[in-house]
Write an enzyme that holds these catalytic residues in place. Structure first.
Site, PDB file in Angstrom:
ATOM      1  N   GLU A 117      -5.552  -8.142   5.019  1.00 51.70           N
ATOM      2  CA  GLU A 117      -5.737  -7.533   6.332  1.00 51.70           C
ATOM      3  C   GLU A 117      -6.734  -6.377   6.238  1.00 51.70           C
ATOM      4  OE1 GLU A 117      -3.764  -4.944   9.857  1.00 51.70           O
ATOM      5  OE2 GLU A 117      -3.435  -4.521   7.747  1.00 51.70           O
ATOM      6  N   HIS A 157      -6.748  -0.136   2.936  1.00 48.53           N
ATOM      7  CA  HIS A 157      -6.250   1.133   2.401  1.00 48.53           C
ATOM      8  C   HIS A 157      -5.975   1.081   0.902  1.00 48.53           C
ATOM      9  CE1 HIS A 157      -6.132   2.452   6.539  1.00 48.53           C
ATOM     10  NE2 HIS A 157      -5.620   1.256   6.805  1.00 48.53           N
ATOM     11  N   ASN A 203       0.818  -1.217   0.000  1.00 44.28           N
ATOM     12  CA  ASN A 203       0.000   0.000   0.000  1.00 44.28           C
ATOM     13  C   ASN A 203       0.850   1.266   0.000  1.00 44.28           C
ATOM     14  OD1 ASN A 203      -2.435   1.751   0.618  1.00 44.28           O
ATOM     15  ND2 ASN A 203      -1.249   2.049   2.521  1.00 44.28           N
ATOM     16  N   ARG A 229      -8.414   5.107   1.350  1.00 46.90           N
ATOM     17  CA  ARG A 229      -7.661   4.471   0.245  1.00 46.90           C
ATOM     18  C   ARG A 229      -6.621   5.388  -0.386  1.00 46.90           C
ATOM     19  NH1 ARG A 229     -12.785   1.799  -0.387  1.00 46.90           N
ATOM     20  NH2 ARG A 229     -12.461  -0.408   0.057  1.00 46.90           N
ATOM     21  N   ASP A 276      -0.940  -6.762   3.524  1.00 47.72           N
ATOM     22  CA  ASP A 276      -0.965  -5.758   4.584  1.00 47.72           C
ATOM     23  C   ASP A 276      -1.821  -4.559   4.187  1.00 47.72           C
ATOM     24  OD1 ASP A 276       0.415  -4.627   7.092  1.00 47.72           O
ATOM     25  OD2 ASP A 276       0.871  -3.077   5.603  1.00 47.72           O
TER      26      ASP A 276
END
Ligand code: QV4
Ligand code: CA
Length: 507
Positions: free
Chosen positions: A233, A201, A100, A158, A197
């Site tokens: 996640e 987001h 991310n 995001r 992970d």
């Protein structure tokens, strides 16, 4: 893709938080393979920032500098050796993929990275990938600070920075390609999948596009055409704009309600009772069984990071933790993951500090020795290693209850939840078809009851207080009659107030 591709007869994953690759390889051969563990979730293998204040904290590994495969756990050769050796003994490797973001915006400029690659956080320049300022979401994010300010706005969550972490523009073909290259390199080396992970987001469409670019798994160890296992996640305890449901079609999702509720039940908070867990799983409002990755605690909520709340039981509440982990492993719902990390004891000899590093087996039993702090002194974190023999740190009981429950889960795999019993309070029992049976006493009085176990008649060895060794039993014995019924007695003052028996613990 929802299938973890566990080798036949294996069912559980263990997170070996911060372990070195060389130690994991040895542990696969020495313990995990022979004892039926299905896979290991490893810490992020990519190049990461080195944080100086505080000195080298564990969370620096969640701040990528690039996709070179050298990290605090070891270099690329050691990583490859670990993947090969674990695969060769039937233990899969799942990579914690941090895609991310890169490092924090305040990460500075220089070569303070785990492979020594130069980067500049302030200029958003990461030449080892390479990424430049054009590959980040600065223009897409609409908040004044550039940070996520409001979790009820999915655009912010995001497109803006999570705790200052430079947010990658995953809508760009170029960025998607770089991320996919990184993951494909690991797939080609033989990993079975990824923990993704900070999935909350990232837009589901962006990660979908990345997943579609992934290679099939390496046919040296996996069937041809096999796709990487994905578990994402997403912390969804309800009440936020983004839900786990937005991601379940792409792979499994971490079911954070599981640990939060199980902790509430075992702590008897909010009037909860173990007897209320008769319909544990989807009946409690959790996501569909086939979508869920379940765990009692994780590396964040053990340390007060992330969500989950105070109810999570960890090794700090050793007795409850052992029971909760056993409950999870005995219960059919979800893909189970157990947690390991480390504790340390200050042990000063001739002015030198020796760190006593623990493992999941100690974690589960609860620590006989006092735990001083959550993490080892930073001085030692850069060379954290786990001695294979940790006499003086190891509680042998710990090896037993968690490891044996992983075996229990393997033995009862595919069998239905059956023969439920409860006392309308905190004493419960359930079986798995005719293959296994477990009884818990979390009340403040003794349990003394005769129950239908569903098991064939005979004498069984309790795998919590001991285990079957040869034709003998080092723990309690349970006599199951030809009618499948057995008497159980569990004092409320026992260190481990639960009993588990299964087909392979029959004497
Ligand atoms: C600090 C300030 C910020 C400021 C920033 C400026 O606090 O306000 O904007 O500096 O640069 C660390 C520090 C944090 C610091 C940040 C950036 O704790 O104080 O910001 O770095 O330098 C782990 C740790 C984080 C850590 C991060 C990166 O838990 O504390 O942040 O690594 O090193 C949410 C998410 C969920 C997330 C969870 C923790 O939805 O996705 O929070 N969980 C995963 C991992 C977790 C990891 C990350 C995500 C990030 O499980 O371990 O965070 O990769 O619920
Ligand atoms: Ca993002």
């Amino acid at each position: 893709q929802h299938n973890p591709h566990l080798k036949s007869g294996r069912t559980a994953i263990v997170h070996l938080f911060e372990w070195r690759w060389a130690d994991i390889a040895a542990e696969c051969e020495r313990y995990l393979g022979p004892n039926g563990f299905g896979g290991v979730q490893i810490s992020p293998p990519n190049e990461h920032i080195l944080v100086s204040s505080p000195w080298r904290p564990w969370w620096q590994r969640y701040q990528p500098i690039g996709y070179n495969l050298c990290s605090r756990s070891g270099n690329e050769a050691e990583l490859g050796d670990m993947i090969t050796r674990c695969n060769n003994v039937g233990v899969n490797i799942y990579v914690d993929a941090v895609i991310n973001h890169m490092c924090g915006s305040g990460g500075g400029e220089g070569t303070h990275s785990s492979c020594g690659s130069w980067f500049s956080a302030s200029k958003e320049d990461f030449p080892s990938v390479p990424y430049s300022y054009m590959d980040f979401n600065d223009n897409k994010c609409k908040t004044g600070s550039g940070e996520i300010e409001n979790y009820s706005d999915p655009y912010q969550v995001r497109d803006c920075r999570l705790v200052g972490l430079l947010d990658l523009a995953l809508e760009k073909e170029y960025v998607r390609g770089k991320v996919a290259d990184f993951m494909n390199k690991l797939i080609d080396m033989g990993v079975a999948g990824f923990r993704v992970d900070a999935s909350k987001h990232m837009w589901p469409g962006d990660v979908d596009s990345i997943y579609r670019r992934l290679n099939n798994l390496n046919t040296k160890w996996f069937p041809s055409g096999a796709r990487a296992f994905i578990f994402q996640e997403v912390i969804d305890l309800g009440g936020e704009a983004i839900s786990a449901q937005e991601y379940v079609h792409l792979g499994r999702v971490t079911e954070f309600k599981y640990g939060a509720k199980l902790g509430t039940v075992f702590r008897k908070w909010n009037g909860e009772k173990l007897s209320f867990t008769k319909n544990w799983g989807e009946g409690w409002g959790f996501m569909a069984d086939g979508n869920a990755l379940v765990f009692v605690d994780n590396h964040d909520n053990q340390r007060g990071h992330g969500a989950g709340g105070a109810s999570i039981v960890t090794f700090w509440d050793a007795r409850l933790h052992k029971m909760a982990v056993a409950y999870m492993l005995a219960h059919p719902y979800g893909q189970a993951r157990v947690m390991s990390s480390y504790r340390w004891d200050r042990n000063i000899v001739n002015g030198q500090v020796f760190v006593c590093v623990d493992d999941y087996r100690i974690r589960m039993i609860g620590l006989a020795l006092p735990v001083m702090v959550m993490d080892p002194p930073s001085l030692f974190q850069s060379t954290l290693t786990r001695p294979v023999e940790t006499d003086g740190c190891v509680s042998i009981d710990g090896v037993r209850s968690s490891g044996n429950m992983v075996i229990f889960r393997n033995v009862v795999n595919g069998q239905p939840h059956a023969n439920w019993w409860d006392n309308q309070s905190n004493q419960v029992a359930f079986g798995r078809g005719n293959r296994g049976f477990i009884v818990f006493n979390n009340d403040d009085w003794a349990l003394d009851v005769t129950l239908n176990t569903g098991l064939p008649g005979g004498t069984y060895c309790d795998v919590i207080s001991g285990e079957k060794q040869g034709s003998g039993c080092t723990g309690k014995q349970v006599q199951v009659g030809s009618d499948g019924r057995a008497n159980f007695y569990i004092s409320n003052t026992e260190e481990d107030p639960f009993i588990a028996i299964h087909a392979d613990s029959k004497l």
